[in-house]
Design a protein around this motif. Structure first.
Motif, PDB file in Angstrom:
ATOM      1  N   ALA A   1      14.541   0.084   5.060  1.00 53.88           N
ATOM      2  CA  ALA A   1      14.025   1.083   6.006  1.00 53.88           C
ATOM      3  C   ALA A   1      14.996   2.249   6.143  1.00 53.88           C
ATOM      4  CB  ALA A   1      13.779   0.431   7.367  1.00 53.88           C
ATOM      5  N   ILE A   2      16.301   1.944   6.173  1.00 54.56           N
ATOM      6  CA  ILE A   2      17.323   2.983   6.308  1.00 54.56           C
ATOM      7  C   ILE A   2      17.395   3.850   5.052  1.00 54.56           C
ATOM      8  CG2 ILE A   2      19.833   3.328   6.475  1.00 54.56           C
ATOM      9  CD1 ILE A   2      19.799   0.798   8.337  1.00 54.56           C
ATOM     10  N   GLN A   3      17.220   3.227   3.898  1.00 51.35           N
ATOM     11  CA  GLN A   3      17.219   3.998   2.655  1.00 51.35           C
ATOM     12  C   GLN A   3      16.072   4.999   2.622  1.00 51.35           C
ATOM     13  OE1 GLN A   3      17.214   1.105  -0.480  1.00 51.35           O
ATOM     14  NE2 GLN A   3      19.389   0.589  -0.240  1.00 51.35           N
TER      15      GLN A   3
ATOM     16  N   TYR B   1       8.860  -1.792   6.946  1.00 55.38           N
ATOM     17  CA  TYR B   1      10.059  -2.559   6.602  1.00 55.38           C
ATOM     18  C   TYR B   1      10.817  -2.966   7.865  1.00 55.38           C
ATOM     19  CZ  TYR B   1       9.928  -1.811   1.528  1.00 55.38           C
ATOM     20  OH  TYR B   1       9.598  -1.838   0.205  1.00 55.38           O
ATOM     21  N   LYS B   2      10.955  -2.030   8.777  1.00 56.38           N
ATOM     22  CA  LYS B   2      11.684  -2.336  10.023  1.00 56.38           C
ATOM     23  C   LYS B   2      10.982  -3.441  10.817  1.00 56.38           C
ATOM     24  CE  LYS B   2      12.355  -1.612  14.627  1.00 56.38           C
ATOM     25  NZ  LYS B   2      11.462  -1.969  15.743  1.00 56.38           N
ATOM     26  N   ASN B   3       9.644  -3.342  10.924  1.00 54.98           N
ATOM     27  CA  ASN B   3       8.899  -4.357  11.680  1.00 54.98           C
ATOM     28  C   ASN B   3       8.941  -5.721  10.996  1.00 54.98           C
ATOM     29  OD1 ASN B   3       8.234  -2.594  13.704  1.00 54.98           O
ATOM     30  ND2 ASN B   3       6.231  -2.062  12.869  1.00 54.98           N
ATOM     31  N   ARG B   4       8.897  -5.718   9.655  1.00 54.41           N
ATOM     32  CA  ARG B   4       9.007  -7.002   8.965  1.00 54.41           C
ATOM     33  C   ARG B   4      10.408  -7.587   9.168  1.00 54.41           C
ATOM     34  NH1 ARG B   4       7.764  -7.837   2.573  1.00 54.41           N
ATOM     35  NH2 ARG B   4       9.839  -6.921   2.373  1.00 54.41           N
TER      36      ARG B   4
ATOM     37  N   ASP C   1      16.742   2.638  15.253  1.00 54.45           N
ATOM     38  CA  ASP C   1      16.419   1.251  15.611  1.00 54.45           C
ATOM     39  C   ASP C   1      16.696   0.291  14.458  1.00 54.45           C
ATOM     40  OD1 ASP C   1      15.637   1.888  18.179  1.00 54.45           O
ATOM     41  OD2 ASP C   1      13.548   2.203  17.627  1.00 54.45           O
ATOM     42  N   ALA C   2      16.551   0.775  13.221  1.00 55.88           N
ATOM     43  CA  ALA C   2      16.848  -0.079  12.065  1.00 55.88           C
ATOM     44  C   ALA C   2      18.340  -0.371  11.997  1.00 55.88           C
ATOM     45  CB  ALA C   2      16.371   0.594  10.779  1.00 55.88           C
ATOM     46  N   TYR C   3      19.179   0.638  12.257  1.00 51.14           N
ATOM     47  CA  TYR C   3      20.623   0.404  12.296  1.00 51.14           C
ATOM     48  C   TYR C   3      20.992  -0.593  13.401  1.00 51.14           C
ATOM     49  CZ  TYR C   3      22.049   4.088   9.017  1.00 51.14           C
ATOM     50  OH  TYR C   3      22.282   4.833   7.902  1.00 51.14           O
ATOM     51  N   TYR C   4      20.413  -0.376  14.584  1.00 52.70           N
ATOM     52  CA  TYR C   4      20.727  -1.245  15.723  1.00 52.70           C
ATOM     53  C   TYR C   4      20.304  -2.690  15.455  1.00 52.70           C
ATOM     54  CZ  TYR C   4      20.327  -3.348  20.354  1.00 52.70           C
ATOM     55  OH  TYR C   4      20.425  -4.200  21.426  1.00 52.70           O
ATOM     56  N   ASN C   5      19.079  -2.866  14.960  1.00 54.47           N
ATOM     57  CA  ASN C   5      18.589  -4.225  14.709  1.00 54.47           C
ATOM     58  C   ASN C   5      19.344  -4.891  13.561  1.00 54.47           C
ATOM     59  OD1 ASN C   5      16.821  -3.776  16.746  1.00 54.47           O
ATOM     60  ND2 ASN C   5      14.994  -3.632  15.489  1.00 54.47           N
ATOM     61  N   ARG C   6      19.747  -4.098  12.570  1.00 55.93           N
ATOM     62  CA  ARG C   6      20.559  -4.678  11.493  1.00 55.93           C
ATOM     63  C   ARG C   6      21.903  -5.137  12.039  1.00 55.93           C
ATOM     64  NH1 ARG C   6      22.001  -1.406   6.006  1.00 55.93           N
ATOM     65  NH2 ARG C   6      23.498  -0.409   7.406  1.00 55.93           N
ATOM     66  N   GLY C   7      22.446  -4.356  12.971  1.00 62.62           N
ATOM     67  CA  GLY C   7      23.683  -4.780  13.629  1.00 62.62           C
ATOM     68  C   GLY C   7      23.518  -6.098  14.348  1.00 62.62           C
ATOM     69  N   ASN C   8      22.375  -6.277  15.034  1.00 64.45           N
ATOM     70  CA  ASN C   8      22.106  -7.543  15.722  1.00 64.45           C
ATOM     71  C   ASN C   8      22.036  -8.706  14.738  1.00 64.45           C
ATOM     72  OD1 ASN C   8      22.006  -6.267  18.180  1.00 64.45           O
ATOM     73  ND2 ASN C   8      19.775  -6.089  18.218  1.00 64.45           N
TER      74      ASN C   8
ATOM     75  N   VAL D   1       0.835  -1.204   0.000  1.00 64.62           N
ATOM     76  CA  VAL D   1       0.000   0.000   0.000  1.00 64.62           C
ATOM     77  C   VAL D   1       0.868   1.251   0.000  1.00 64.62           C
ATOM     78  CG1 VAL D   1      -1.675   1.325   1.351  1.00 64.62           C
ATOM     79  CG2 VAL D   1      -1.930  -1.157   1.121  1.00 64.62           C
ATOM     80  N   ASN D   2       1.965   1.220   0.786  1.00 67.59           N
ATOM     81  CA  ASN D   2       2.855   2.374   0.880  1.00 67.59           C
ATOM     82  C   ASN D   2       4.304   1.898   0.837  1.00 67.59           C
ATOM     83  OD1 ASN D   2       4.223   4.728   1.368  1.00 67.59           O
ATOM     84  ND2 ASN D   2       3.478   4.999   3.463  1.00 67.59           N
ATOM     85  N   PRO D   3       4.926   1.865  -0.329  1.00 64.99           N
ATOM     86  CA  PRO D   3       6.306   1.375  -0.464  1.00 64.99           C
ATOM     87  C   PRO D   3       7.329   2.229   0.272  1.00 64.99           C
ATOM     88  CG  PRO D   3       5.193   1.462  -2.602  1.00 64.99           C
ATOM     89  CD  PRO D   3       4.335   2.209  -1.639  1.00 64.99           C
TER      90      PRO D   3
END
Length: 568
Positions: free
Chosen positions: A466-468, A443-446, A475-482, A435-437
């Motif tokens: 999400a970062i783009q 994106y972060k929640n998925r 939080d997206a940076y942190y979770n991507r790090g994890n 619905v909203n790309p």
């Protein structure tokens, strides 16, 4: 040389032999073997059981996925059953709705000592096992099994390696879950001996969160409490401090303690104060976040009238201070006096959810919905609990119903995708993205859902998207790090944690996790610096448990560094 050092040394030797194929293999039940082979009728029996489970739980996930996940688990359990034999008793989770309660086996001699089994397929250098905080709390050890062959419906034979074990007392969680590789495990040959020592220890920890509460008041508590109630104005303050320092208070003791405290604070000289005054005082204190005072006033009110609404207010206050067990006791009393009180069922469900008792929470939310099927929050709460037990479809249905009742329900639509066993083609985040790309949050929640499924590559792709869209999405940076850390991509994980800190210099978990990575890479100085920074932030934020953990990491690394210097 201590026993941990010995088992780690043996584990290093085992890993070398695992790559070369020279392993200990014994087919005698109860004897240790690094290799276990399962085939023939034995495998057929396991397959039949797993197909039954797949049919039973096909509503939560596709049948094939349920079958494979069950077979992975049963193969690992079969290894542990064969190696430990008469030492353990299998938990019959067929009789338990929703699973085994995070305990696969218990010791024959002590049912409070749980053993959790984790099975994985993958290459030696990349495979990782994960455990949750609930599994750590309920078990004495986590046993890890490595499956050589990819698990599918037609595989005729499996070669399984007892990859090692970890005592749960050695596991320090970064968040609600932690993963580890084979080189971090202790050698499996020490498992039997460790469990024997544990069962023979008179002071071993009670790992079973599901065991029946002990309602025997301990003598020390009883004596102090009796003295405290004899003279409320002179003895209570000093004696209460002693009572509160006692460890392992039962629910009954906690409730009694609250009663004594209320008597000490609210022992009013004018004994004819009426019920409404106490309730009003309690409500005013609650509004001001003065929760301990509110508890005292509500309990005084209960002395005048055994009223379900007062128990409900007392339950809400206990919940606010994080005393979820006391909250459950009070909401249960509300329900006992008024079993048509839907809001009490809903709130008791929330308290049970906080303690990780998801099945009991679901039962409470269901009862709340039966009493009043038009309350959106009850569906939303049940959806979240269902997602934790893998009931993805049920969670989606509940979120959908919540939206029908309240179309303006804040994040319910996006939350349709939050299910622990996320299936991409279901409704939820994928639909929100369609619905909203440009929806960075979706994106972060998925990504979070995929990471929970251990689909780290998919999670990284979503976090990157999400970062783009939102370049400072901390939080997206942190979770991507994890996710990168879980994949063993340490350099990239460091980059993400560093970017997280640039955006938010007070992101304590980012310092802590970056310290973990530096420690894995052997850079003790950088790890110590990060753990110290995390500890400083935890201290300022009042997070005492996290502060204690970070300080322990600093201490451990400083000792290790000193030993390195001595050895040099």
């Amino acid at each position: 040389m201590d026993w941990i050092t010995i088992l780690r040394s043996l584990q290093s030797d085992f890993i070398k032999r695992l790559t070369s194929g020279f392993l200990l293999h014994c087919e005698i039940e109860g004897q240790y073997s690094e290799l276990t082979v399962i085939s023939g009728e034995r495998l057929k029996t396991l397959r039949e059981f797993c197909w039954l489970m797949a049919e039973k739980y096909k509503r939560t996930s596709p049948v094939r996925d349920v079958f494979i996940n069950n077979l992975k688990g049963k193969l690992g359990e079969e290894v542990v059953k064969e190696r430990l034999a008469d030492l353990i008793t299998e938990v019959d989770y067929e009789t338990k709705f929703g699973g085994d309660g995070n305990i696969d086996f218990t010791l024959n001699s002590d049912s409070k000592i749980g053993v959790e089994v984790k099975s994985r397929h993958g290459s030696i250098d990349k495979v990782r096992w994960s455990v949750s905080s609930q599994e750590v709390a309920k078990n004495a050890v986590v046993v890890c099994v490595l499956i050589q062959e990819e698990v599918n419906e037609a595989q005729p034979e499996y070669h399984l390696f007892l990859a090692g074990f970890l005592p749960t007392q050695m596991i320090k969680l970064r968040t609600g879950k932690i993963s580890f590789g084979i080189n971090q495990l202790l050698y499996g040959g020490g498992l039997w001996c460790y469990l024997e020592q544990l069962q023979n220890s008179p002071n071993h920890q009670d790992f079973s969160a599901n065991s029946s509460p002990n309602y025997q008041i301990n003598p020390e508590f009883s004596q102090l409490a009796e003295k405290a109630t004899e003279n409320l104005t002179t003895q209570t303050p000093s004696l209460l401090s002693k009572v509160e320092n006692l460890k392992s208070l039962s629910l009954q003791e906690k409730g009694f303690l609250h009663t004594i405290k209320s008597q000490q604070v609210n022992s009013l000289q004018n004994g004819n104060q009426n019920l409404n005054i106490y309730i009003k005082l309690g409500d005013e204190c609650f509004e001001k976040n003065e929760y301990e005072a509110a508890i005292n006033h509500y309990i005084q009110a209960l002395k005048l009238k055994n009223d379900p609404e007062i128990y409900y207010k007392l339950g809400l206050t206990s919940y606010q201070i994080g005393d979820y067990e006391a909250a459950i006791v009070n909401f249960s009393q509300t329900i006992k006096l008024n079993f048509h009180d839907g809001k009490a069922y809903n709130k008791r469900g929330l308290a049970r959810y906080q303690l990780g008792n998801y099945q009991e929470a679901i039962a409470d939310y269901t009862q709340a919905i039966r009493i009043n099927p038009n309350v959106a929050v009850a569906y939303k709460n049940r959806a979240e609990a269902r997602s934790h037990i893998g009931d993805n479809q049920g969670a989606i249905e509940d979120y959908t119903q919540a939206i029908k009742i309240n179309p303006h329900y804040a994040d319910a639509y996006k939350n349709q995708g939050i299910a622990r066993y996320f299936i991409e083609y279901h409704q939820g985040f994928s639909q929100a993205i369609k619905v909203n790309p440009q929806d960075a949050v979706a994106y972060k929640n998925r990504g979070d859902a995929r990471a929970d499924l251990e689909d780290y590559q998919g999670a990284i792709a979503d976090y990157t998207q999400a970062i783009q869209i939102k370049s400072n999405y901390v939080d997206a940076y942190y979770n991507r790090g994890n996710a990168r850390y879980d994949l063993g991509d340490y350099e990239s994980a460091i980059e993400d944690y560093t970017q997280t800190i640039k955006i938010n210099p007070n992101y304590a978990h980012a310092y802590y996790n970056r310290g973990n990575v530096y420690s894995e890479l052997g850079d003790k100085q950088l790890a110590i610096a990060d753990f110290r920074k995390a500890a400083d932030i935890y201290r300022r934020e009042g997070k005492l448990e996290a502060l204690k953990d970070a300080r322990e990491r600093v201490s451990d690394l400083e000792i290790a560094e000193s030993l390195d210097i001595l050895n040099f």
